[in-house]
Design a protein around this motif. Structure first.
Motif, PDB file in Angstrom:
ATOM      1  N   ASN A 178       0.856  -1.182   0.000  1.00  0.00           N
ATOM      2  CA  ASN A 178       0.000   0.000   0.000  1.00  0.00           C
ATOM      3  C   ASN A 178       0.895   1.235   0.000  1.00  0.00           C
ATOM      4  N   ASP A 179       1.093   1.763  -1.249  1.00  0.00           N
ATOM      5  CA  ASP A 179       1.976   2.917  -1.426  1.00  0.00           C
ATOM      6  C   ASP A 179       3.380   2.576  -0.910  1.00  0.00           C
ATOM      7  N   ASP A 180       3.842   3.293   0.125  1.00  0.00           N
ATOM      8  CA  ASP A 180       5.204   3.072   0.615  1.00  0.00           C
ATOM      9  C   ASP A 180       5.217   2.192   1.865  1.00  0.00           C
ATOM     10  N   HIS A 181       4.122   1.479   2.089  1.00  0.00           N
ATOM     11  CA  HIS A 181       4.058   0.576   3.239  1.00  0.00           C
ATOM     12  C   HIS A 181       3.669  -0.808   2.743  1.00  0.00           C
ATOM     13  N   ALA A 182       4.273  -1.841   3.369  1.00  0.00           N
ATOM     14  CA  ALA A 182       3.981  -3.224   2.979  1.00  0.00           C
ATOM     15  C   ALA A 182       3.951  -4.095   4.220  1.00  0.00           C
ATOM     16  N   GLU A 183       3.182  -5.171   4.101  1.00  0.00           N
ATOM     17  CA  GLU A 183       3.090  -6.136   5.188  1.00  0.00           C
ATOM     18  C   GLU A 183       3.134  -7.530   4.576  1.00  0.00           C
ATOM     19  N   ALA A 184       3.884  -8.405   5.211  1.00  0.00           N
ATOM     20  CA  ALA A 184       4.055  -9.769   4.691  1.00  0.00           C
ATOM     21  C   ALA A 184       3.817 -10.767   5.819  1.00  0.00           C
ATOM     22  N   ASN A 185       2.984 -11.755   5.497  1.00  0.00           N
ATOM     23  CA  ASN A 185       2.755 -12.862   6.437  1.00  0.00           C
ATOM     24  C   ASN A 185       3.656 -14.031   6.033  1.00  0.00           C
ATOM     25  N   VAL A 186       4.406 -14.537   6.993  1.00  0.00           N
ATOM     26  CA  VAL A 186       5.371 -15.615   6.718  1.00  0.00           C
ATOM     27  C   VAL A 186       5.174 -16.744   7.726  1.00  0.00           C
ATOM     28  N   THR A 187       5.669 -17.896   7.337  1.00  0.00           N
ATOM     29  CA  THR A 187       5.697 -19.047   8.238  1.00  0.00           C
ATOM     30  C   THR A 187       7.147 -19.270   8.698  1.00  0.00           C
ATOM     31  N   THR A 188       7.346 -19.287  10.026  1.00  0.00           N
ATOM     32  CA  THR A 188       8.706 -19.402  10.573  1.00  0.00           C
ATOM     33  C   THR A 188       8.781 -20.563  11.581  1.00  0.00           C
ATOM     34  N   PHE A 189       9.996 -20.898  11.904  1.00  0.00           N
ATOM     35  CA  PHE A 189      10.261 -21.877  12.964  1.00  0.00           C
ATOM     36  C   PHE A 189      11.644 -21.572  13.538  1.00  0.00           C
ATOM     37  N   MET A 190      11.884 -22.025  14.731  1.00  0.00           N
ATOM     38  CA  MET A 190      13.204 -21.865  15.347  1.00  0.00           C
ATOM     39  C   MET A 190      14.123 -22.977  14.826  1.00  0.00           C
ATOM     40  N   ALA A 191      15.372 -22.626  14.695  1.00  0.00           N
ATOM     41  CA  ALA A 191      16.332 -23.579  14.102  1.00  0.00           C
ATOM     42  C   ALA A 191      16.455 -24.855  14.920  1.00  0.00           C
ATOM     43  N   PHE A 192      16.265 -24.777  16.224  1.00  0.00           N
ATOM     44  CA  PHE A 192      16.379 -25.970  17.056  1.00  0.00           C
ATOM     45  C   PHE A 192      15.086 -26.797  17.041  1.00  0.00           C
ATOM     46  N   ALA A 193      13.982 -26.284  16.512  1.00  0.00           N
ATOM     47  CA  ALA A 193      12.718 -27.039  16.486  1.00  0.00           C
ATOM     48  C   ALA A 193      12.024 -26.789  15.155  1.00  0.00           C
ATOM     49  N   PRO A 194      12.513 -27.363  14.050  1.00  0.00           N
ATOM     50  CA  PRO A 194      11.910 -27.109  12.731  1.00  0.00           C
ATOM     51  C   PRO A 194      10.492 -27.653  12.585  1.00  0.00           C
ATOM     52  N   GLN A 195      10.108 -28.599  13.444  1.00  0.00           N
ATOM     53  CA  GLN A 195       8.764 -29.156  13.344  1.00  0.00           C
ATOM     54  C   GLN A 195       7.692 -28.209  13.906  1.00  0.00           C
ATOM     55  N   THR A 196       8.108 -27.252  14.691  1.00  0.00           N
ATOM     56  CA  THR A 196       7.149 -26.292  15.279  1.00  0.00           C
ATOM     57  C   THR A 196       7.105 -25.050  14.386  1.00  0.00           C
ATOM     58  N   ARG A 197       5.988 -24.873  13.712  1.00  0.00           N
ATOM     59  CA  ARG A 197       5.833 -23.737  12.784  1.00  0.00           C
ATOM     60  C   ARG A 197       4.854 -22.703  13.381  1.00  0.00           C
ATOM     61  N   SER A 198       5.085 -21.515  13.023  1.00  0.00           N
ATOM     62  CA  SER A 198       4.191 -20.424  13.449  1.00  0.00           C
ATOM     63  C   SER A 198       4.123 -19.364  12.350  1.00  0.00           C
ATOM     64  N   THR A 199       3.054 -18.584  12.401  1.00  0.00           N
ATOM     65  CA  THR A 199       2.861 -17.516  11.406  1.00  0.00           C
ATOM     66  C   THR A 199       3.242 -16.190  12.038  1.00  0.00           C
ATOM     67  N   ARG A 200       4.127 -15.522  11.385  1.00  0.00           N
ATOM     68  CA  ARG A 200       4.570 -14.201  11.858  1.00  0.00           C
ATOM     69  C   ARG A 200       4.364 -13.184  10.727  1.00  0.00           C
ATOM     70  N   SER A 201       4.572 -11.911  11.046  1.00  0.00           N
ATOM     71  CA  SER A 201       4.413 -10.852  10.032  1.00  0.00           C
ATOM     72  C   SER A 201       5.590  -9.893  10.094  1.00  0.00           C
ATOM     73  N   PHE A 202       5.954  -9.391   8.909  1.00  0.00           N
ATOM     74  CA  PHE A 202       6.985  -8.366   8.767  1.00  0.00           C
ATOM     75  C   PHE A 202       6.299  -7.065   8.339  1.00  0.00           C
ATOM     76  N   ASP A 203       6.729  -5.958   8.946  1.00  0.00           N
ATOM     77  CA  ASP A 203       6.288  -4.621   8.522  1.00  0.00           C
ATOM     78  C   ASP A 203       7.453  -3.961   7.787  1.00  0.00           C
ATOM     79  N   LEU A 204       7.187  -3.509   6.580  1.00  0.00           N
ATOM     80  CA  LEU A 204       8.234  -2.918   5.751  1.00  0.00           C
ATOM     81  C   LEU A 204       7.824  -1.524   5.288  1.00  0.00           C
TER      82      LEU A 204
END
Length: 253
Positions: free
Chosen positions: A212-238
């Motif tokens: 949206n113009d000069d602002h963006a938002e992204a939804n991503v799926t992440t996990f911690m390196a020590f527990a790749p089986q545990t996934r969660s949804t996070r967001s980045f503000d750009l």
């Protein structure tokens, strides 16, 4: 005693005779008077009748007037009507009745075709312009989304490798402040401990990007390196700064 009816000595009739004679004379006089009076009355009546007959009414003089009557107008001669060709007449419709359309002329039909063609051309031009705008917008949005995705991927790689210079160049706001506060030596020591314990986050996938113009938002799926089986949804503000997309708030944990 002497008889009254006998003449006296002088040879004249007596008093009785005189009275009788006087009465006769008086009777004759009265008869004459009545006859004369009747004749006079009749004469006066006749005169009054003649006067009523020949005397002019009141308000007019006695002279006889002759009234001239106007002459009769001459008989006019009318010329016979000339025959004219019957022209069609427009009969006005009754109240509430639909008005029949006027017959179309060839010129009107040609103009109708011209207007119809111009309307079709204008509609096609409008559709073409709208399509071009949509395609341009979509391509622009797609290119901006790709840039956002590229920024997130670069950030994820810099975190895993410990590239402090890249982390400082593609971040903004408080996220950048966290990386600026480290000097290179302290950063290297800290990153070595985190990498050994696998305490850093990893971006598994970029699911959705909204620009949206000069602002963006992204939804991503992440996990911690020590527990790749545990996934969660996070967001980045750009935000779009210095001709590039920068991460101003990164997911934590």
């Amino acid at each position: 005693m002497s008889n009254p009816s006998e003449p006296d000595d002088a040879g004249r009739p007596g008093r009785a005779d005189d009275q009788t004679e006087q009465m006769r004379v008086d009777a004759e006089s009265e008869a004459t008077t009545e006859i004369i009076g009747s004749a006079t009355a009749m004469t006066e009546a006749a005169q009054q009748h003649d006067e009523r007959r020949f005397t002019a009414p009141s308000g007019f003089d006695g002279s006889t007037q002759k009234i001239d009557t106007p002459p009769d107008p001459e008989t006019e001669v009318f010329a016979p009507p000339t025959a004219k060709a019957a022209a069609p007449q427009m009969i006005p419709p009754r109240d509430g009745a639909p008005v029949p359309p006027a017959p179309e002329t060839p010129s009107r039909r040609s103009w109708g075709w011209v207007i119809a063609v111009l309307l079709v051309i204008a509609a096609l031009v409008a559709i073409a312009i709208l399509g071009t705008v949509l395609l341009t917008r979509n391509s622009t949005a797609s290119s901006q989304e790709d840039k956002v995705r590229a920024t997130i991927e670069n950030f994820d790689a810099a975190v895993q490798s410990g590239d402090l210079a890249t982390l400082r160049s593609i971040t903004c706001g408080s996220t950048r402040d966290n990386y600026v506060n480290y000097d290179q030596r302290a950063w290297d020591e800290t990153h070595a401990r985190v990498a050994a314990a696998k305490q850093y986050p990893v971006v598994s996938s970029i699911d959705q990007v909204m620009v949206n113009d000069d602002h963006a938002e992204a939804n991503v799926t992440t996990f911690m390196a020590f527990a790749p089986q545990t996934r969660s949804t996070r967001s980045f503000d750009l935000q779009f700064r210095d001709d590039q997309w920068k991460i101003c708030q990164a997911p934590t944990g």
